[in-house]
Design a protein around this motif. Sequence first.
Motif, PDB file in Angstrom:
ATOM      1  N   ASP A  15      -4.481  14.460   2.074  1.00 41.78           N
ATOM      2  CA  ASP A  15      -3.695  14.060   3.244  1.00 41.78           C
ATOM      3  C   ASP A  15      -3.418  12.558   3.174  1.00 41.78           C
ATOM      4  O   ASP A  15      -4.281  11.792   2.749  1.00 41.78           O
ATOM      5  N   THR A  16      -2.232  12.148   3.589  1.00 44.55           N
ATOM      6  CA  THR A  16      -1.866  10.735   3.632  1.00 44.55           C
ATOM      7  C   THR A  16      -1.306  10.416   5.005  1.00 44.55           C
ATOM      8  O   THR A  16      -0.449  11.130   5.506  1.00 44.55           O
ATOM      9  N   ARG A  17      -1.809   9.337   5.602  1.00 45.15           N
ATOM     10  CA  ARG A  17      -1.310   8.894   6.905  1.00 45.15           C
ATOM     11  C   ARG A  17      -1.152   7.383   6.891  1.00 45.15           C
ATOM     12  O   ARG A  17      -1.946   6.669   6.301  1.00 45.15           O
ATOM     13  N   ILE A  18      -0.145   6.923   7.627  1.00 46.10           N
ATOM     14  CA  ILE A  18       0.101   5.491   7.781  1.00 46.10           C
ATOM     15  C   ILE A  18      -0.293   5.105   9.193  1.00 46.10           C
ATOM     16  O   ILE A  18       0.010   5.820  10.148  1.00 46.10           O
ATOM     17  N   ASN A  19      -0.984   3.961   9.342  1.00 47.82           N
ATOM     18  CA  ASN A  19      -1.413   3.546  10.682  1.00 47.82           C
ATOM     19  C   ASN A  19      -0.207   3.159  11.543  1.00 47.82           C
ATOM     20  O   ASN A  19       0.915   3.050  11.051  1.00 47.82           O
ATOM     21  N   ASP A  20      -0.440   2.925  12.830  1.00 49.36           N
ATOM     22  CA  ASP A  20       0.643   2.638  13.775  1.00 49.36           C
ATOM     23  C   ASP A  20       1.442   1.395  13.408  1.00 49.36           C
ATOM     24  O   ASP A  20       2.646   1.339  13.647  1.00 49.36           O
ATOM     25  N   ASP A  21       0.778   0.391  12.862  1.00 47.27           N
ATOM     26  CA  ASP A  21       1.474  -0.847  12.494  1.00 47.27           C
ATOM     27  C   ASP A  21       2.233  -0.718  11.177  1.00 47.27           C
ATOM     28  O   ASP A  21       3.040  -1.576  10.835  1.00 47.27           O
ATOM     29  N   GLY A  22       1.939   0.326  10.426  1.00 44.54           N
ATOM     30  CA  GLY A  22       2.632   0.552   9.163  1.00 44.54           C
ATOM     31  C   GLY A  22       2.140  -0.300   8.014  1.00 44.54           C
ATOM     32  O   GLY A  22       2.787  -0.371   6.973  1.00 44.54           O
ATOM     33  N   ASP A  23       0.980  -0.932   8.160  1.00 44.44           N
ATOM     34  CA  ASP A  23       0.507  -1.814   7.095  1.00 44.44           C
ATOM     35  C   ASP A  23      -0.710  -1.287   6.344  1.00 44.44           C
ATOM     36  O   ASP A  23      -1.175  -1.923   5.407  1.00 44.44           O
ATOM     37  N   ILE A  24      -1.224  -0.129   6.761  1.00 43.49           N
ATOM     38  CA  ILE A  24      -2.374   0.473   6.077  1.00 43.49           C
ATOM     39  C   ILE A  24      -2.096   1.959   5.853  1.00 43.49           C
ATOM     40  O   ILE A  24      -1.651   2.660   6.759  1.00 43.49           O
ATOM     41  N   VAL A  25      -2.373   2.410   4.630  1.00 44.52           N
ATOM     42  CA  VAL A  25      -2.232   3.825   4.294  1.00 44.52           C
ATOM     43  C   VAL A  25      -3.627   4.409   4.141  1.00 44.52           C
ATOM     44  O   VAL A  25      -4.453   3.885   3.396  1.00 44.52           O
ATOM     45  N   ARG A  26      -3.895   5.488   4.883  1.00 46.68           N
ATOM     46  CA  ARG A  26      -5.189   6.189   4.825  1.00 46.68           C
ATOM     47  C   ARG A  26      -4.980   7.461   4.016  1.00 46.68           C
ATOM     48  O   ARG A  26      -4.076   8.235   4.298  1.00 46.68           O
ATOM     49  N   ARG A  27      -5.822   7.664   3.006  1.00 48.48           N
ATOM     50  CA  ARG A  27      -5.713   8.881   2.185  1.00 48.48           C
ATOM     51  C   ARG A  27      -7.039   9.637   2.189  1.00 48.48           C
ATOM     52  O   ARG A  27      -8.090   9.057   1.961  1.00 48.48           O
ATOM     53  N   ARG A  28      -6.961  10.921   2.463  1.00 47.15           N
ATOM     54  CA  ARG A  28      -8.123  11.816   2.315  1.00 47.15           C
ATOM     55  C   ARG A  28      -8.034  12.369   0.904  1.00 47.15           C
ATOM     56  O   ARG A  28      -6.994  12.868   0.480  1.00 47.15           O
ATOM     57  N   ARG A  29      -9.115  12.274   0.181  1.00 47.20           N
ATOM     58  CA  ARG A  29      -9.146  12.729  -1.213  1.00 47.20           C
ATOM     59  C   ARG A  29     -10.238  13.770  -1.409  1.00 47.20           C
ATOM     60  O   ARG A  29     -11.216  13.799  -0.667  1.00 47.20           O
ATOM     61  N   ARG A  30     -10.058  14.593  -2.440  1.00 45.83           N
ATOM     62  CA  ARG A  30     -11.047  15.611  -2.805  1.00 45.83           C
ATOM     63  C   ARG A  30     -11.326  15.476  -4.286  1.00 45.83           C
ATOM     64  O   ARG A  30     -10.412  15.374  -5.104  1.00 45.83           O
ATOM     65  N   CYS A  31     -12.624  15.459  -4.605  1.00 46.74           N
ATOM     66  CA  CYS A  31     -13.046  15.379  -5.998  1.00 46.74           C
ATOM     67  C   CYS A  31     -12.882  16.754  -6.643  1.00 46.74           C
ATOM     68  O   CYS A  31     -13.326  17.770  -6.087  1.00 46.74           O
ATOM     69  N   LEU A  32     -12.262  16.801  -7.801  1.00 47.18           N
ATOM     70  CA  LEU A  32     -12.054  18.070  -8.499  1.00 47.18           C
ATOM     71  C   LEU A  32     -13.319  18.535  -9.221  1.00 47.18           C
ATOM     72  O   LEU A  32     -13.419  19.701  -9.611  1.00 47.18           O
ATOM     73  N   THR A  33     -14.323  17.668  -9.362  1.00 46.56           N
ATOM     74  CA  THR A  33     -15.573  18.029 -10.027  1.00 46.56           C
ATOM     75  C   THR A  33     -16.612  18.534  -9.035  1.00 46.56           C
ATOM     76  O   THR A  33     -17.125  19.645  -9.171  1.00 46.56           O
ATOM     77  N   CYS A  34     -16.917  17.738  -7.989  1.00 50.76           N
ATOM     78  CA  CYS A  34     -17.981  18.124  -7.050  1.00 50.76           C
ATOM     79  C   CYS A  34     -17.435  18.697  -5.734  1.00 50.76           C
ATOM     80  O   CYS A  34     -18.200  19.147  -4.887  1.00 50.76           O
TER      81      CYS A  34
END
Length: 153
Positions: A15-34
């Motif tokens: 998942d990728t989201r941009i904060n309200d100010d548009g200056d930070i990108v938050r990414r949820r990541r998943r490890c393909l190994t664990c």
Amino acid sequence: MKCPFCAASETTVVDTRINDDGDIVRRRRRCLTCDKRFTTYERAEIHLPQVVKKNGSRVDYSREKLSASLWLSLRKRPVTTEAVDAAIARIEDQLLILGEREVPSGKIGEMVMRELKKLDKVAYVRFASVYRNFEDVDEFSDVIREVSSRHRS
């Protein structure tokens, strides 16, 4: 992106989201190994120059210190927070445009004086009296005459 749990280098963005100010990108990541999930944040890295003080020492640029200096001069003056934030942004833009790794504190002081002159004449005179280290009343009078003559024209 390396997994913080198992150090595997294969991860996927869920998942990728941009904060309200548009200056930070938050990414949820998943490890393909664990298969564990973690969050990363991305933001632009901006390097403002170091400030070279009058005594030759160097300090990191501080937005908080600049803001405090402006607000001290603007104490009890009718200037909005938005106007001060815009002035700070203009000063920082000028510092970035210079492209220098170091900037003398005097150059920043002059930038502050230009911004204060636009924002509030009283705050400008307050700042100038400290910044220029006035020795007598005549120096005050000169700055007040300068501000008054420009204000009338």
